[in-house]
Design an enzyme around this catalytic site. Sequence first.
Site, mmCIF file in Angstrom:
data_model
loop_
_atom_site.group_PDB
_atom_site.id
_atom_site.type_symbol
_atom_site.label_atom_id
_atom_site.label_comp_id
_atom_site.label_asym_id
_atom_site.label_seq_id
_atom_site.Cartn_x
_atom_site.Cartn_y
_atom_site.Cartn_z
ATOM 1 N N LYS A 1 39.314 65.790 44.226
ATOM 2 C CA LYS A 1 38.841 65.013 43.044
ATOM 3 C C LYS A 1 37.960 64.017 43.011
ATOM 4 C CE LYS A 1 42.882 62.060 43.163
ATOM 5 N NZ LYS A 1 43.690 61.232 42.222
ATOM 6 N N PHE B 1 47.442 72.633 40.933
ATOM 7 C CA PHE B 1 46.684 71.355 41.036
ATOM 8 C C PHE B 1 45.891 71.139 42.078
ATOM 9 C CE2 PHE B 1 51.013 70.127 38.816
ATOM 10 C CZ PHE B 1 50.622 69.419 37.620
ATOM 11 N N SER C 1 39.754 69.171 33.323
ATOM 12 C CA SER C 1 39.250 67.727 33.179
ATOM 13 C C SER C 1 38.703 67.583 31.915
ATOM 14 C CB SER C 1 38.807 67.409 34.215
ATOM 15 O OG SER C 1 38.139 65.908 34.265
ATOM 16 N N ASN D 1 48.191 71.591 51.370
ATOM 17 C CA ASN D 1 47.701 71.377 52.680
ATOM 18 C C ASN D 1 47.989 69.894 53.208
ATOM 19 O OD1 ASN D 1 45.618 69.914 51.435
ATOM 20 N ND2 ASN D 1 44.073 71.416 52.283
ATOM 21 N N TYR E 1 31.930 68.385 41.225
ATOM 22 C CA TYR E 1 33.317 68.509 40.776
ATOM 23 C C TYR E 1 33.618 68.901 39.478
ATOM 24 C CZ TYR E 1 37.810 66.769 39.078
ATOM 25 O OH TYR E 1 39.162 66.673 38.690
ATOM 26 N N TYR F 1 49.251 63.336 43.430
ATOM 27 C CA TYR F 1 49.532 62.200 42.356
ATOM 28 C C TYR F 1 50.207 62.816 41.186
ATOM 29 C CZ TYR F 1 48.532 58.642 38.819
ATOM 30 O OH TYR F 1 48.745 57.862 37.875
ATOM 31 N N LYS G 1 35.237 72.794 37.814
ATOM 32 C CA LYS G 1 36.357 72.702 36.747
ATOM 33 C C LYS G 1 35.716 73.868 35.763
ATOM 34 C CE LYS G 1 39.581 70.039 38.372
ATOM 35 N NZ LYS G 1 40.634 70.776 38.847
HETATM 36 P P1 NAD Z 1 45.596 64.489 44.473
HETATM 37 O O1 NAD Z 1 44.732 64.544 45.396
HETATM 38 O O2 NAD Z 1 46.726 63.588 44.297
HETATM 39 O O3 NAD Z 1 46.566 65.981 44.242
HETATM 40 C C1 NAD Z 1 45.823 67.153 44.762
HETATM 41 C C2 NAD Z 1 46.708 67.810 45.796
HETATM 42 O O4 NAD Z 1 46.264 69.080 46.194
HETATM 43 C C3 NAD Z 1 46.735 66.792 47.039
HETATM 44 O O5 NAD Z 1 48.114 66.776 47.485
HETATM 45 C C4 NAD Z 1 45.905 67.720 48.117
HETATM 46 O O6 NAD Z 1 46.735 67.654 49.389
HETATM 47 C C5 NAD Z 1 46.040 69.139 47.597
HETATM 48 N N1 NAD Z 1 45.205 70.029 48.117
HETATM 49 C C6 NAD Z 1 43.820 69.894 48.090
HETATM 50 N N2 NAD Z 1 43.153 70.871 48.495
HETATM 51 C C7 NAD Z 1 43.914 71.790 48.630
HETATM 52 C C8 NAD Z 1 43.981 73.048 49.413
HETATM 53 N N3 NAD Z 1 42.703 73.842 49.555
HETATM 54 N N4 NAD Z 1 45.097 73.874 49.837
HETATM 55 C C9 NAD Z 1 46.422 73.207 49.458
HETATM 56 N N5 NAD Z 1 46.452 72.087 48.966
HETATM 57 C C10 NAD Z 1 45.438 71.244 48.612
HETATM 58 O O7 NAD Z 1 44.857 64.636 42.876
HETATM 59 P P2 NAD Z 1 45.855 64.585 41.454
HETATM 60 O O8 NAD Z 1 45.139 63.374 40.588
HETATM 61 O O9 NAD Z 1 47.104 64.748 41.541
HETATM 62 O O10 NAD Z 1 44.954 65.942 40.785
HETATM 63 C C11 NAD Z 1 45.686 67.088 40.550
HETATM 64 C C12 NAD Z 1 44.563 67.883 39.814
HETATM 65 O O11 NAD Z 1 44.227 67.458 38.609
HETATM 66 C C13 NAD Z 1 43.413 68.057 40.443
HETATM 67 O O12 NAD Z 1 42.968 69.622 40.574
HETATM 68 C C14 NAD Z 1 42.311 67.224 39.986
HETATM 69 O O13 NAD Z 1 41.178 67.744 39.897
HETATM 70 C C15 NAD Z 1 42.767 67.432 38.496
HETATM 71 N N6 NAD Z 1 42.530 66.177 37.366
HETATM 72 C C16 NAD Z 1 42.762 65.037 38.088
HETATM 73 C C17 NAD Z 1 42.275 63.760 37.234
HETATM 74 C C18 NAD Z 1 42.494 62.515 37.865
HETATM 75 O O14 NAD Z 1 41.890 61.598 37.228
HETATM 76 N N7 NAD Z 1 43.677 62.427 38.747
HETATM 77 C C19 NAD Z 1 41.853 63.999 36.082
HETATM 78 C C20 NAD Z 1 41.584 65.347 35.751
HETATM 79 C C21 NAD Z 1 41.858 66.363 36.504
HETATM 80 C C1 WQD Z 2 36.645 54.339 34.104
HETATM 81 C C2 WQD Z 2 35.866 53.482 33.556
HETATM 82 C C3 WQD Z 2 34.013 52.832 34.571
HETATM 83 C C4 WQD Z 2 35.763 51.646 38.633
HETATM 84 C C5 WQD Z 2 36.823 59.876 36.491
HETATM 85 C C6 WQD Z 2 36.252 61.250 36.602
HETATM 86 C C7 WQD Z 2 36.834 62.419 35.585
HETATM 87 C C8 WQD Z 2 38.432 62.434 35.940
HETATM 88 C C9 WQD Z 2 38.921 61.043 35.906
HETATM 89 C C10 WQD Z 2 38.881 64.107 37.302
HETATM 90 C C11 WQD Z 2 34.421 53.629 33.426
HETATM 91 C C12 WQD Z 2 34.762 51.773 34.883
HETATM 92 C C13 WQD Z 2 35.418 52.132 37.264
HETATM 93 C C14 WQD Z 2 35.403 50.402 38.785
HETATM 94 C C15 WQD Z 2 34.641 49.974 36.514
HETATM 95 N N1 WQD Z 2 38.803 62.834 37.112
HETATM 96 N N2 WQD Z 2 35.016 51.377 36.145
HETATM 97 N N3 WQD Z 2 34.618 49.508 37.852
HETATM 98 O O1 WQD Z 2 34.773 57.623 35.591
HETATM 99 O O2 WQD Z 2 36.213 57.871 33.531
HETATM 100 O O3 WQD Z 2 36.517 59.488 35.265
HETATM 101 O O4 WQD Z 2 38.231 60.146 36.681
HETATM 102 O O5 WQD Z 2 38.855 65.015 36.617
HETATM 103 O O6 WQD Z 2 36.239 63.587 36.121
HETATM 104 O O7 WQD Z 2 34.823 61.146 36.471
HETATM 105 O O8 WQD Z 2 37.009 57.111 35.606
HETATM 106 O O9 WQD Z 2 38.331 55.438 36.492
HETATM 107 O O10 WQD Z 2 36.004 56.095 37.715
HETATM 108 O O11 WQD Z 2 36.264 54.830 35.412
HETATM 109 O O12 WQD Z 2 33.997 49.261 35.884
HETATM 110 O O13 WQD Z 2 35.340 50.102 40.028
HETATM 111 O O14 WQD Z 2 36.070 52.125 34.476
HETATM 112 O O15 WQD Z 2 32.573 52.568 34.794
HETATM 113 O O16 WQD Z 2 33.956 53.014 32.384
HETATM 114 P P1 WQD Z 2 35.933 58.140 34.927
HETATM 115 P P2 WQD Z 2 37.228 55.850 36.465
#
Ligand code: NAD
Ligand code: WQD
Length: 336
Positions: free
Chosen positions: A84, A80, A124, A32, A148, A11, A152
């Site tokens: 997650k 990335f 994160s 992958n 998770y 994403y 991080k």
């Molecule tokens: P995503 O799952 O869409 O993308 C992660 C990608 O990594 C995927 O395409 C997956 O196939 C690939 N992947 C996972 N494990 C792998 C491995 N061992 N080898 C090769 N590829 C691998 O997630 P995203 O939302 O795009 O998140 C990207 C990064 O940002 C992640 O590290 C996630 O923890 C971090 N992040 C995401 C959010 C969020 O809310 N989306 C918030 C904070 C941090």
């Molecule tokens: C947002 C708000 C919920 C779903 C998570 C991870 C964080 C980061 C981002 C990766 C909260 C409320 C949610 C639902 C709801 N990821 N909610 N009904 O929890 O802030 O963060 O994603 O690093 O580490 O913890 O995101 O989108 O789950 O929730 O009411 O069905 O929406 O309670 O207030 P969150 P979220």
Amino acid sequence: MAILVTGGTGYIGSHTVIELLNNGEEIVIVDNLVNSKKTNLDRIKKITNKMPKFYKVDILNEKELEKVFKENKIDKVIHFAGLKAVGESVKKPLLYYQNNVTGTITLLKVMEKYNCKNIVFSSSATVYGTKTIECKEEMGRGETTNPYGTAKAIVEKILEDIYKSDNTWNIAILRYFNPIGAHESGLIGEEPNGIPNNLMPYIQKVAAKELPELSVFGNDYDTIDGTGVRDYIHVVDLAKGHVKAIEKLNNSNGGIYTYNLGTGNGYSVLQIIKAFEKVNGIQIPYKIVERRPGDLAKYYANVSKAREELGWVATKNIEDMCKDTWRYVQNELNGK
Ligand code: NAD
Ligand code: WQD
């Protein structure tokens, strides 16, 4: 020289690859495909007119990763790749530590071997733990509440130790708040598998009538309307933050830099529902249920450091985030 993007078909990765290609960078993707589809590459090509080089490789596979470094001139990595799902990490901690920590260590070892010492890491806001409402980088990390988040925090610490051991490393740690939205072309967005855990993916499924109603987790928090408040950031703004982080590394001879990427504004769950309904002219049925264990009432980013040091600010508002999400979902429903 090329930038290696691990998780580049995911994403946030795919949106970032688009911004990097538009900025003239040469890109090599390693993924992958555990949580993304190869067809995203065609979408990237459609948007940018450029096809990034792609390897279906697991970052845990040191040999395969080395092959990527042998075959390409890589001088920077945006990392990335990772799993997650917070809830899944509680049930399968070893999987998360193995994939997200050991995977990163494997990547760092290969980088070191090939003398590539520039990395941007996807961290994160979760590393702040329960510490605060307005999160500032200098506050440091708090107590994480799930594997998770702990993974991080561990990777951030590993990166700090690497820099201490060799200060020719150039490291940018980006702490994302809550990324939502989709590319304005409607071609790339977030496609959750199964029943989503996060708010916007769930709203998407309710809007598409794939799920009947949203459960709002608690309305008795000390917030504007009792529902949880978060700092939602448009994924394209987030992607642009990575271009700025790469510029920062280009202008640095070694250093470790940590930045929040958020908007600095908090929105409640009900405000998000209302905004989505208003801009898209669609009803999102919801019911109030119990609080979700582990949720905090309210937190958002202090964004001054990224603004001052990277010259980056988020430009898209909640309406853009809701409009772009729905455009992407509609395109997917229409099979585009
Ligand atoms: P995503 O799952 O869409 O993308 C992660 C990608 O990594 C995927 O395409 C997956 O196939 C690939 N992947 C996972 N494990 C792998 C491995 N061992 N080898 C090769 N590829 C691998 O997630 P995203 O939302 O795009 O998140 C990207 C990064 O940002 C992640 O590290 C996630 O923890 C971090 N992040 C995401 C959010 C969020 O809310 N989306 C918030 C904070 C941090
Ligand atoms: C947002 C708000 C919920 C779903 C998570 C991870 C964080 C980061 C981002 C990766 C909260 C409320 C949610 C639902 C709801 N990821 N909610 N009904 O929890 O802030 O963060 O994603 O690093 O580490 O913890 O995101 O989108 O789950 O929730 O009411 O069905 O929406 O309670 O207030 P969150 P979220």
